[in-house]
Design a protein around this motif. Structure first.
Motif, PDB file in Angstrom:
ATOM      1  N   ILE A 162      49.840  39.593  12.823  1.00 32.80           N
ATOM      2  CA  ILE A 162      50.629  40.320  11.838  1.00 32.80           C
ATOM      3  C   ILE A 162      52.093  40.351  12.272  1.00 32.80           C
ATOM      4  CG2 ILE A 162      50.906  42.547  10.666  1.00 32.80           C
ATOM      5  CD1 ILE A 162      47.919  43.037  11.318  1.00 32.80           C
ATOM      6  N   PRO A 163      53.017  40.048  11.341  1.00 29.76           N
ATOM      7  CA  PRO A 163      54.443  40.129  11.688  1.00 29.76           C
ATOM      8  C   PRO A 163      54.931  41.585  11.651  1.00 29.76           C
ATOM      9  CG  PRO A 163      54.194  39.353   9.435  1.00 29.76           C
ATOM     10  CD  PRO A 163      52.809  39.527   9.997  1.00 29.76           C
ATOM     11  N   PHE A 164      55.713  41.960  12.654  1.00 29.57           N
ATOM     12  CA  PHE A 164      56.298  43.292  12.724  1.00 29.57           C
ATOM     13  C   PHE A 164      57.789  43.159  12.987  1.00 29.57           C
ATOM     14  CE2 PHE A 164      51.929  44.425  13.674  1.00 29.57           C
ATOM     15  CZ  PHE A 164      51.778  45.628  12.993  1.00 29.57           C
ATOM     16  N   ASN A 165      58.560  44.047  12.393  1.00 30.26           N
ATOM     17  CA  ASN A 165      59.991  44.105  12.653  1.00 30.26           C
ATOM     18  C   ASN A 165      60.199  45.130  13.763  1.00 30.26           C
ATOM     19  OD1 ASN A 165      62.693  43.698  12.514  1.00 30.26           O
ATOM     20  ND2 ASN A 165      62.986  44.663  10.520  1.00 30.26           N
ATOM     21  N   VAL A 172      64.058  42.484  15.634  1.00 29.53           N
ATOM     22  CA  VAL A 172      63.453  41.206  15.999  1.00 29.53           C
ATOM     23  C   VAL A 172      62.079  41.130  15.336  1.00 29.53           C
ATOM     24  CG1 VAL A 172      62.636  39.764  17.911  1.00 29.53           C
ATOM     25  CG2 VAL A 172      64.625  41.227  18.233  1.00 29.53           C
ATOM     26  N   MET A 173      61.855  40.051  14.568  1.00 29.82           N
ATOM     27  CA  MET A 173      60.529  39.842  13.978  1.00 29.82           C
ATOM     28  C   MET A 173      59.615  39.267  15.058  1.00 29.82           C
ATOM     29  SD  MET A 173      60.201  40.785  10.815  1.00 29.82           S
ATOM     30  CE  MET A 173      58.836  39.856  10.145  1.00 29.82           C
ATOM     31  N   GLU A 174      58.496  39.958  15.307  1.00 31.40           N
ATOM     32  CA  GLU A 174      57.538  39.503  16.303  1.00 31.40           C
ATOM     33  C   GLU A 174      56.135  39.566  15.721  1.00 31.40           C
ATOM     34  OE1 GLU A 174      59.305  40.550  20.615  1.00 31.40           O
ATOM     35  OE2 GLU A 174      58.562  42.272  19.494  1.00 31.40           O
ATOM     36  N   ALA A 175      55.337  38.585  16.094  1.00 30.27           N
ATOM     37  CA  ALA A 175      53.933  38.558  15.683  1.00 30.27           C
ATOM     38  C   ALA A 175      53.115  39.333  16.714  1.00 30.27           C
ATOM     39  CB  ALA A 175      53.435  37.120  15.595  1.00 30.27           C
ATOM     40  N   GLN A 176      52.112  40.055  16.216  1.00 31.74           N
ATOM     41  CA  GLN A 176      51.238  40.810  17.107  1.00 31.74           C
ATOM     42  C   GLN A 176      49.788  40.515  16.777  1.00 31.74           C
ATOM     43  OE1 GLN A 176      52.148  44.990  17.126  1.00 31.74           O
ATOM     44  NE2 GLN A 176      54.258  44.653  17.766  1.00 31.74           N
ATOM     45  N   PHE A 177      49.006  40.316  17.806  1.00 29.05           N
ATOM     46  CA  PHE A 177      47.567  40.124  17.668  1.00 29.05           C
ATOM     47  C   PHE A 177      46.918  41.469  17.367  1.00 29.05           C
ATOM     48  CE2 PHE A 177      43.450  40.559  19.787  1.00 29.05           C
ATOM     49  CZ  PHE A 177      42.724  39.587  19.130  1.00 29.05           C
ATOM     50  N   GLN A 178      46.046  41.499  16.362  1.00 30.71           N
ATOM     51  CA  GLN A 178      45.296  42.707  16.018  1.00 30.71           C
ATOM     52  C   GLN A 178      43.816  42.354  15.950  1.00 30.71           C
ATOM     53  OE1 GLN A 178      46.653  45.961  15.150  1.00 30.71           O
ATOM     54  NE2 GLN A 178      48.398  45.048  16.199  1.00 30.71           N
ATOM     55  N   LEU A 179      43.018  43.013  16.749  1.00 34.28           N
ATOM     56  CA  LEU A 179      41.580  42.810  16.741  1.00 34.28           C
ATOM     57  C   LEU A 179      40.984  43.688  15.650  1.00 34.28           C
ATOM     58  CD1 LEU A 179      39.131  41.516  18.172  1.00 34.28           C
ATOM     59  CD2 LEU A 179      39.091  43.514  19.673  1.00 34.28           C
ATOM     60  N   GLY A 180      40.237  43.076  14.730  1.00 34.23           N
ATOM     61  CA  GLY A 180      39.583  43.821  13.666  1.00 34.23           C
ATOM     62  C   GLY A 180      38.256  44.387  14.150  1.00 34.23           C
ATOM     63  N   TYR A 181      37.711  45.345  13.386  1.00 32.56           N
ATOM     64  CA  TYR A 181      36.445  45.944  13.815  1.00 32.56           C
ATOM     65  C   TYR A 181      35.326  44.908  13.830  1.00 32.56           C
ATOM     66  CZ  TYR A 181      34.101  46.266   9.252  1.00 32.56           C
ATOM     67  OH  TYR A 181      33.478  45.975   8.072  1.00 32.56           O
TER      68      TYR A 181
END
Length: 160
Positions: free
Chosen positions: A97-100, A112-121
């Motif tokens: 997911i992209p985050f500012n 800074v736009m950065e991508a973050q890994f998100q583990l789903g349930y």
């Protein structure tokens, strides 16, 4: 981190662009610099290629990922590969997911736009089953409900 691992990370970092000019840049970078690692994670060439296709599909579904710092995108997808989860909205196991974000550069804060890994349930469930868990039970427990765990079984009294 071993000296050999540091060298590998540094070598890859030298090839990472400052910004992606499109999904083809991302695909080429992963294919050139990271496919061996991805192949080692999945231990199957077809799954590794499927993962690469999933990465491209993810960036097509969410083009803002291409605005993120390239290393944040690479690191997020590599974490997904390390866990052997596929980038797919259908499976719901994991997401990038992209985050500012705000970063301090000198005395100034910059966006800074950065991508973050998100583990789903669903990814947690997959990892639990891989670890040998036989059964998972989930229920909604509200504020005044009574519940307990007796011999591994959830006993739930709903407050009416």
């Amino acid at each position: 981190m071993t000296d050999a691992a540091k060298v590998t990370v540094e070598e890859h970092a030298q090839h990472v662009p400052v910004k992606f000019n499109g999904e083809e840049d991302l695909r080429a970078l992963i294919a050139r610099s990271y496919m061996k690692q991805i192949g080692n994670f999945f231990k199957d060439k077809d799954q590794a290629l499927s993962f690469l296709s999933g990465v491209i599909s993810a960036t097509q579904r969410n083009p803002k990922l291409l605005d993120c710092t390239p290393m944040s995108v690479i690191n997020s997808f590599m974490k997904m590969a390390e866990l052997r989860l596929m980038p797919s909205d259908v499976s719901g196991e994991a997401f990038v997911i992209p985050f500012n974000n705000k970063k301090k550069e000198g005395v100034q804060w910059v966006s800074v736009m950065e991508a973050q890994f998100q583990l789903g349930y669903k990814g947690l469930v997959t990892l639990f089953f891989r670890a040998g868990i036989k059964r998972i039970y989930a229920d909604v427990i509200r504020e005044n409900d009574k519940y307990s765990l007796i011999n591994g079984e959830l006993v739930h009294e709903i407050d009416m």
